[in-house]
Design an enzyme around this catalytic site. Structure first.
Site, mmCIF file in Angstrom:
data_model
loop_
_atom_site.group_PDB
_atom_site.id
_atom_site.type_symbol
_atom_site.label_atom_id
_atom_site.label_comp_id
_atom_site.label_asym_id
_atom_site.label_seq_id
_atom_site.Cartn_x
_atom_site.Cartn_y
_atom_site.Cartn_z
ATOM 1 N N HIS A 125 -22.138 46.219 -9.304
ATOM 2 C CA HIS A 125 -22.053 45.421 -10.529
ATOM 3 C C HIS A 125 -22.010 43.922 -10.247
ATOM 4 C CE1 HIS A 125 -17.577 45.562 -9.834
ATOM 5 N NE2 HIS A 125 -17.654 44.343 -10.355
ATOM 6 N N ASP A 147 -21.106 52.455 -7.415
ATOM 7 C CA ASP A 147 -20.890 51.013 -7.539
ATOM 8 C C ASP A 147 -20.922 50.316 -6.179
ATOM 9 O OD1 ASP A 147 -20.581 48.647 -8.933
ATOM 10 O OD2 ASP A 147 -18.391 48.791 -9.055
ATOM 11 N N SER A 174 -14.125 41.394 -6.909
ATOM 12 C CA SER A 174 -14.925 42.608 -6.736
ATOM 13 C C SER A 174 -15.806 42.521 -5.497
ATOM 14 C CB SER A 174 -15.805 42.831 -7.968
ATOM 15 O OG SER A 174 -15.033 43.175 -9.080
#
Length: 300
Positions: free
Chosen positions: A69, A99, A178
């Protein structure tokens, strides 16, 4: 320097662990800047938006590990190393269901400091963990905490289904974190930070990381072929009945449909009411196949 060494000797043992983990890994963490083009829904115009995230160097060849993402739909990607040098990145492969994404930069090997992979087998709730990332663009920030729980599930961002075996942590994770590594007290990577649970979009003490065993299973396939090949029977949904599993939905042109399995039959009807004709549809679930055995073994 001398002052830093003297200060280190005065630290508590737990503080020394924090320092040691950061010193061993911080050069492995990179800053990822992205540029994404979005098309306006109402006007045929393109808008450029910028994003950022974290990543980790995984080898001397310039491969960078991050979240899918972080780079999803990115037109351009720039990776900044710990010494401040930046390099354009190319996309090697992605696996949206887990992911995970792998990038590559053409940087000198002596500037690349790969992380040391550990294992997510045998992790314990309560053990100390360390997260390094770039929250709010603040490069190589260390946060500490513990494993709060194991085997959590998270909704996938791009398709139906759940990500499983997720590690829950209380180390602060914020936008920009992230893709950064989650580490144990021996500075080994045990997970990749991926999400937070928050109503404000900022850390509320509930963060999540993809276990490194998943990373180690996916990454070699991404480097080799750019994607992960998974076996798929082509049955999207079933209903549980006392007689077996009733097929509720099949993947169009998928293996199950090609093999002759059938889902509910959709029948379209027309009904006249005065001068108007209405169309409606009904679903005949009795036409769907009932799965009672798989390879001769009764299903539950």
């Amino acid at each position: 320097d001398t002052a830093a060494r003297e200060r280190y000797q005065q630290l508590l043992p737990s503080e020394r662990v924090n320092v040691d983990v950061y010193e061993q890994v911080n050069r492995s963490v990179v800053h990822i800047a992205t540029e994404t083009v979005q098309v306006d829904r109402f006007f045929p115009l393109e808008r450029t938006s910028e994003g950022e995230g974290s990543g980790a160097v995984i080898d001397k060849s310039g491969h960078i590990l991050t979240n899918f993402h972080v780079v999803d739909r990115a037109r351009q990607m720039q990776v900044t190393l710990s010494d401040g040098t930046s390099y354009p990145a190319s996309l090697v492969g992605t696996d949206p269901p887990s992911d995970i994404a792998v990038l590559r930069i053409d940087a000198p090997a002596d500037l690349l400091f790969p992380v040391t992979f550990g294992s997510s087998t045998g992790l314990l709730v309560g053990q100390n963990v360390y997260a390094i990332g770039n929250p709010f663009g603040l490069d190589r920030t260390l946060t500490t905490g513990v494993i709060s729980s194991l085997n959590r599930t998270l909704p996938r961002r791009t398709r139906r289904g759940m990500m499983k075996s997720i590690i829950q942590i209380d180390a602060a994770i914020n936008p920009g974190s992230s893709g950064g590594p989650l580490l144990d007290s021996q500075a080994r990577m045990i997970g990749m930070n991926t999400a937070i649970a928050s109503r404000t979009g900022e850390s509320a003490g509930v963060g999540f990381a993809i276990p490194v065993n998943t990373v180690l299973r996916v990454v070699p396939q991404l480097i080799e072929s750019g994607r992960v090949v998974r076996p798929d029977v082509g049955i999207v949904r079933v209903y549980q009945t006392s007689d077996g599993l009733l097929v509720a939905e099949l993947a169009p042109d998928g293996p199950a449909e090609k093999a002759g399995l059938r889902g509910p039959k959709i029948e379209r009807h027309q009904k006249r009411q005065g001068p108007f004709v209405y169309e409606y549809q009904t679903i005949d679930r009795k036409a769907a196949d009932l799965i009672v055995r798989v390879d001769g073994q009764p299903v539950k």
